[in-house]
Scaffold this motif. Structure first.
Motif, PDB file in Angstrom:
ATOM      1  N   MET A   1       0.842  -1.187   0.000  1.00  0.00           N
ATOM      2  CA  MET A   1       0.000   0.000   0.000  1.00  0.00           C
ATOM      3  C   MET A   1       0.883   1.245   0.000  1.00  0.00           C
ATOM      4  O   MET A   1       1.873   1.322   0.715  1.00  0.00           O
ATOM      5  CB  MET A   1      -0.895   0.013   1.243  1.00  0.00           C
ATOM      6  N   PHE A   2       0.521   2.226  -0.823  1.00  0.00           N
ATOM      7  CA  PHE A   2       1.311   3.447  -0.882  1.00  0.00           C
ATOM      8  C   PHE A   2       1.115   4.264   0.389  1.00  0.00           C
ATOM      9  O   PHE A   2      -0.006   4.500   0.825  1.00  0.00           O
ATOM     10  CB  PHE A   2       0.920   4.267  -2.104  1.00  0.00           C
ATOM     11  N   GLU A   3       2.217   4.711   0.952  1.00  0.00           N
ATOM     12  CA  GLU A   3       2.175   5.491   2.183  1.00  0.00           C
ATOM     13  C   GLU A   3       2.259   7.001   1.932  1.00  0.00           C
ATOM     14  O   GLU A   3       1.850   7.774   2.788  1.00  0.00           O
ATOM     15  CB  GLU A   3       3.339   5.076   3.093  1.00  0.00           C
ATOM     16  N   ALA A   4       2.821   7.386   0.806  1.00  0.00           N
ATOM     17  CA  ALA A   4       3.006   8.807   0.521  1.00  0.00           C
ATOM     18  C   ALA A   4       2.848   9.045  -0.976  1.00  0.00           C
ATOM     19  O   ALA A   4       3.144   8.167  -1.795  1.00  0.00           O
ATOM     20  CB  ALA A   4       4.382   9.273   0.996  1.00  0.00           C
ATOM     21  N   LYS A   5       2.382  10.249  -1.312  1.00  0.00           N
ATOM     22  CA  LYS A   5       2.107  10.584  -2.709  1.00  0.00           C
ATOM     23  C   LYS A   5       2.521  12.025  -2.970  1.00  0.00           C
ATOM     24  O   LYS A   5       2.483  12.870  -2.079  1.00  0.00           O
ATOM     25  CB  LYS A   5       0.610  10.416  -3.009  1.00  0.00           C
ATOM     26  N   SER A   6       2.893  12.291  -4.211  1.00  0.00           N
ATOM     27  CA  SER A   6       3.292  13.631  -4.603  1.00  0.00           C
ATOM     28  C   SER A   6       3.087  13.764  -6.106  1.00  0.00           C
ATOM     29  O   SER A   6       2.642  12.831  -6.773  1.00  0.00           O
ATOM     30  CB  SER A   6       4.757  13.899  -4.218  1.00  0.00           C
ATOM     31  N   MET A   7       3.398  14.940  -6.644  1.00  0.00           N
ATOM     32  CA  MET A   7       3.292  15.184  -8.074  1.00  0.00           C
ATOM     33  C   MET A   7       4.595  15.821  -8.558  1.00  0.00           C
ATOM     34  O   MET A   7       5.151  16.704  -7.892  1.00  0.00           O
ATOM     35  CB  MET A   7       2.117  16.110  -8.378  1.00  0.00           C
ATOM     36  N   LEU A   8       5.055  15.343  -9.698  1.00  0.00           N
ATOM     37  CA  LEU A   8       6.234  15.920 -10.326  1.00  0.00           C
ATOM     38  C   LEU A   8       5.809  16.660 -11.589  1.00  0.00           C
ATOM     39  O   LEU A   8       5.175  16.068 -12.474  1.00  0.00           O
ATOM     40  CB  LEU A   8       7.230  14.812 -10.687  1.00  0.00           C
ATOM     41  N   PHE A   9       6.130  17.948 -11.668  1.00  0.00           N
ATOM     42  CA  PHE A   9       5.826  18.743 -12.852  1.00  0.00           C
ATOM     43  C   PHE A   9       7.095  18.870 -13.699  1.00  0.00           C
ATOM     44  O   PHE A   9       8.195  19.066 -13.168  1.00  0.00           O
ATOM     45  CB  PHE A   9       5.315  20.127 -12.462  1.00  0.00           C
ATOM     46  N   ILE A  10       6.918  18.779 -15.010  1.00  0.00           N
ATOM     47  CA  ILE A  10       8.039  18.761 -15.948  1.00  0.00           C
ATOM     48  C   ILE A  10       7.797  19.835 -16.995  1.00  0.00           C
ATOM     49  O   ILE A  10       6.849  19.747 -17.779  1.00  0.00           O
ATOM     50  CB  ILE A  10       8.166  17.382 -16.617  1.00  0.00           C
ATOM     51  N   LEU A 247       4.055  21.725 -20.729  1.00  0.00           N
ATOM     52  CA  LEU A 247       4.035  21.362 -19.308  1.00  0.00           C
ATOM     53  C   LEU A 247       3.427  19.973 -19.153  1.00  0.00           C
ATOM     54  O   LEU A 247       2.306  19.723 -19.598  1.00  0.00           O
ATOM     55  CB  LEU A 247       3.235  22.374 -18.487  1.00  0.00           C
ATOM     56  N   LEU A 248       4.187  19.079 -18.514  1.00  0.00           N
ATOM     57  CA  LEU A 248       3.758  17.716 -18.231  1.00  0.00           C
ATOM     58  C   LEU A 248       3.701  17.514 -16.716  1.00  0.00           C
ATOM     59  O   LEU A 248       4.282  18.284 -15.954  1.00  0.00           O
ATOM     60  CB  LEU A 248       4.727  16.701 -18.836  1.00  0.00           C
ATOM     61  N   TYR A 249       3.035  16.463 -16.302  1.00  0.00           N
ATOM     62  CA  TYR A 249       3.003  16.116 -14.876  1.00  0.00           C
ATOM     63  C   TYR A 249       2.991  14.606 -14.729  1.00  0.00           C
ATOM     64  O   TYR A 249       2.516  13.873 -15.612  1.00  0.00           O
ATOM     65  CB  TYR A 249       1.775  16.716 -14.183  1.00  0.00           C
ATOM     66  N   ALA A 250       3.527  14.123 -13.611  1.00  0.00           N
ATOM     67  CA  ALA A 250       3.566  12.686 -13.335  1.00  0.00           C
ATOM     68  C   ALA A 250       3.351  12.457 -11.846  1.00  0.00           C
ATOM     69  O   ALA A 250       4.046  13.070 -11.024  1.00  0.00           O
ATOM     70  CB  ALA A 250       4.895  12.084 -13.769  1.00  0.00           C
ATOM     71  N   PRO A 251       2.416  11.596 -11.459  1.00  0.00           N
ATOM     72  CA  PRO A 251       2.250  11.277 -10.043  1.00  0.00           C
ATOM     73  C   PRO A 251       3.397  10.410  -9.539  1.00  0.00           C
ATOM     74  O   PRO A 251       3.907   9.546 -10.259  1.00  0.00           O
ATOM     75  CB  PRO A 251       0.913  10.521 -10.001  1.00  0.00           C
ATOM     76  N   LEU A 252       3.824  10.672  -8.319  1.00  0.00           N
ATOM     77  CA  LEU A 252       4.839   9.868  -7.640  1.00  0.00           C
ATOM     78  C   LEU A 252       4.221   9.265  -6.391  1.00  0.00           C
ATOM     79  O   LEU A 252       3.532   9.965  -5.641  1.00  0.00           O
ATOM     80  CB  LEU A 252       6.047  10.724  -7.246  1.00  0.00           C
ATOM     81  N   MET A 253       4.463   7.983  -6.157  1.00  0.00           N
ATOM     82  CA  MET A 253       3.933   7.292  -4.974  1.00  0.00           C
ATOM     83  C   MET A 253       5.027   6.435  -4.366  1.00  0.00           C
ATOM     84  O   MET A 253       5.922   5.968  -5.082  1.00  0.00           O
ATOM     85  CB  MET A 253       2.721   6.443  -5.361  1.00  0.00           C
ATOM     86  N   ALA A 254       4.960   6.233  -3.079  1.00  0.00           N
ATOM     87  CA  ALA A 254       6.033   5.516  -2.403  1.00  0.00           C
ATOM     88  C   ALA A 254       5.488   4.602  -1.323  1.00  0.00           C
ATOM     89  O   ALA A 254       4.504   4.929  -0.646  1.00  0.00           O
ATOM     90  CB  ALA A 254       7.041   6.496  -1.805  1.00  0.00           C
ATOM     91  N   THR A 255       6.126   3.455  -1.184  1.00  0.00           N
ATOM     92  CA  THR A 255       5.859   2.523  -0.089  1.00  0.00           C
ATOM     93  C   THR A 255       7.073   2.514   0.838  1.00  0.00           C
ATOM     94  O   THR A 255       8.096   3.145   0.550  1.00  0.00           O
ATOM     95  CB  THR A 255       5.626   1.109  -0.628  1.00  0.00           C
ATOM     96  N   LYS A 256       6.982   1.783   1.909  1.00  0.00           N
ATOM     97  CA  LYS A 256       8.172   1.601   2.732  1.00  0.00           C
ATOM     98  C   LYS A 256       9.179   0.746   1.968  1.00  0.00           C
ATOM     99  O   LYS A 256       8.816  -0.067   1.109  1.00  0.00           O
ATOM    100  CB  LYS A 256       7.813   0.954   4.061  1.00  0.00           C
ATOM    101  N   SER A 257      10.442   0.940   2.255  1.00  0.00           N
ATOM    102  CA  SER A 257      11.497   0.249   1.517  1.00  0.00           C
ATOM    103  C   SER A 257      11.466  -1.247   1.812  1.00  0.00           C
ATOM    104  O   SER A 257      11.066  -1.683   2.901  1.00  0.00           O
ATOM    105  CB  SER A 257      12.859   0.830   1.873  1.00  0.00           C
ATOM    106  N   ARG A 258      11.872  -2.022   0.823  1.00  0.00           N
ATOM    107  CA  ARG A 258      11.842  -3.484   0.938  1.00  0.00           C
ATOM    108  C   ARG A 258      13.234  -4.091   1.018  1.00  0.00           C
ATOM    109  O   ARG A 258      13.373  -5.296   1.204  1.00  0.00           O
ATOM    110  CB  ARG A 258      11.104  -4.073  -0.272  1.00  0.00           C
ATOM    111  N   ALA A 259      14.263  -3.290   0.833  1.00  0.00           N
ATOM    112  CA  ALA A 259      15.633  -3.797   0.833  1.00  0.00           C
ATOM    113  C   ALA A 259      16.086  -4.116   2.257  1.00  0.00           C
ATOM    114  O   ALA A 259      15.789  -3.371   3.202  1.00  0.00           O
ATOM    115  CB  ALA A 259      16.572  -2.771   0.212  1.00  0.00           C
ATOM    116  N   ASN A 260      16.824  -5.204   2.411  1.00  0.00           N
ATOM    117  CA  ASN A 260      17.363  -5.556   3.714  1.00  0.00           C
ATOM    118  C   ASN A 260      18.372  -4.517   4.171  1.00  0.00           C
ATOM    119  O   ASN A 260      19.212  -4.064   3.384  1.00  0.00           O
ATOM    120  CB  ASN A 260      18.048  -6.935   3.650  1.00  0.00           C
ATOM    121  N   GLY A 261      18.268  -4.117   5.427  1.00  0.00           N
ATOM    122  CA  GLY A 261      19.226  -3.180   5.983  1.00  0.00           C
ATOM    123  C   GLY A 261      18.899  -1.718   5.757  1.00  0.00           C
ATOM    124  O   GLY A 261      19.620  -0.846   6.244  1.00  0.00           O
ATOM    125  N   VAL A 262      17.829  -1.421   5.001  1.00  0.00           N
ATOM    126  CA  VAL A 262      17.408  -0.037   4.760  1.00  0.00           C
ATOM    127  C   VAL A 262      15.958   0.098   5.190  1.00  0.00           C
ATOM    128  O   VAL A 262      15.065  -0.532   4.610  1.00  0.00           O
ATOM    129  CB  VAL A 262      17.560   0.363   3.279  1.00  0.00           C
TER     130      VAL A 262
END
Length: 304
Positions: A1-10, A247-262
């Motif tokens: 599940m995504f924990e955080a969301k943002s928008m990137l404008f280009i 002008l373009l835009y792209a949604p950015l979404m993030a989950t918690k990291s899945r890599a070991n040690g991070v």
């Protein structure tokens, strides 16, 4: 599940060619487009790959990421791709404003109600709240909606390329223009922020589609025989690009990291991406001839 969301404008500063390989139409090297609408896009894989390369501490020592954090955010190297998924998810970069030559005001930033409503939908996904668009409706054919202080009127008409439109003024257009200028344009774009509300025009959906289909920049390339100084056989081709000031835009979404040690939360992932200081980067092809330079602006996103 995504924990955080943002928008990137280009914001496109030099012609941008995000290509699809060889085309079957009049242009040899067309740009990426949506299948259903024909709208230009930059596919998510291209955009994420550019962000990944620009933030790689091995390639850019000034980046404030450890190698482990970089891999956790963007995913492992190709040979280890099955180990875990990256924490950052990037959407396609979609069109919001498309520049078109204007008889008055030099050029207009065009859009349509379909493009705006889809942008509003993506803003909701990214935790942003644009101005309410319920007061606006798609103009009928031959009409265009502009702000009350528009600079696009010439003899009582709005003339874009060879097409004339009867202007319909609406206060919401300037409000929307100011909001987009504040949210999407870099802080140093003082002049453009002031001009955008006056140059914004909402076109009928079909007309906007036609402009983004046929109003792109097409560059002709040749290769000369070094001795004869004539075009070599088979060395003439055309390349399509998005024009400057798109002008373009792209949604950015993030989950918690899945890599070991991070151990990074979704909010920390986005904070690190925004904290990279990526103000300018290069997208698409023809990098060595100065093509594809874009300005980036990260919005303040929301959480779940």
């Amino acid at each position: 599940m995504f924990e955080a969301k943002s928008m990137l404008f280009i914001y496109v500063e030099t012609p941008l060619h995000a290509g699809t390989g060889r085309g079957l139409g009049a242009v040899d090297l067309p740009i990426q487009r949506e299948r259903t609408t024909g709208y230009p896009i930059v596919q998510a894989s291209s955009l994420k790959g550019r962000l990944r390369a620009a933030s790689d501490p091995n390639l850019n020592p000034q980046v404030r990421l450890t190698k482990a954090e970089h891999l956790a955010i963007f995913g492992p190297e190709t040979g280890n791709a099955s180990d875990y998924a990256g924490a950052l998810s990037t959407g396609d970069a979609r069109i919001l404003l498309f520049p078109v030559r204007s008889l008055a005001g030099v050029f207009a930033w065009t859009t349509s109600m379909y493009a705006l409503q889809r942008f509003a939908r993506d803003c909701a996904l990214a935790g942003m709240t644009p101005p309410d668009l319920n007061d606006l409706s798609a103009p009928a054919g031959g009409n265009a909606v502009v702000g009350e202080d528009t600079s696009l009127k010439a003899g009582g008409m709005v003339v874009l390329e060879e097409f004339s439109y009867s202007p319909q003024t609406h206060a919401k257009v300037a409000e929307l223009g100011r909001w987009i200028a504040e949210q999407a344009l870099p802080g140093s774009y003082t002049y453009w922020k002031r001009e955008l509300p006056k140059k914004l025009v909402i076109l009928p959906d079909n007309d906007f589609r036609d402009f983004v289909l046929y109003g792109t920049e097409v560059q002709t390339h040749i290769k000369l025989d070094p001795d004869k100084k004539t075009v070599q056989s088979g060395a003439l081709w055309t390349t399509e690009s998005l024009p400057v000031d798109t002008l373009l835009y792209a949604p950015l979404m993030a989950t918690k990291s899945r890599a070991n040690g991070v151990n990074l939360s979704g909010q920390q992932v986005l904070a690190k991406v925004k904290g990279l200081g990526l103000v300018y980067t290069q997208l698409g092809g023809d990098e060595t001839t100065g093509q594809g330079m874009v300005a980036l602006r990260f919005s303040d996103g929301g959480g779940q």
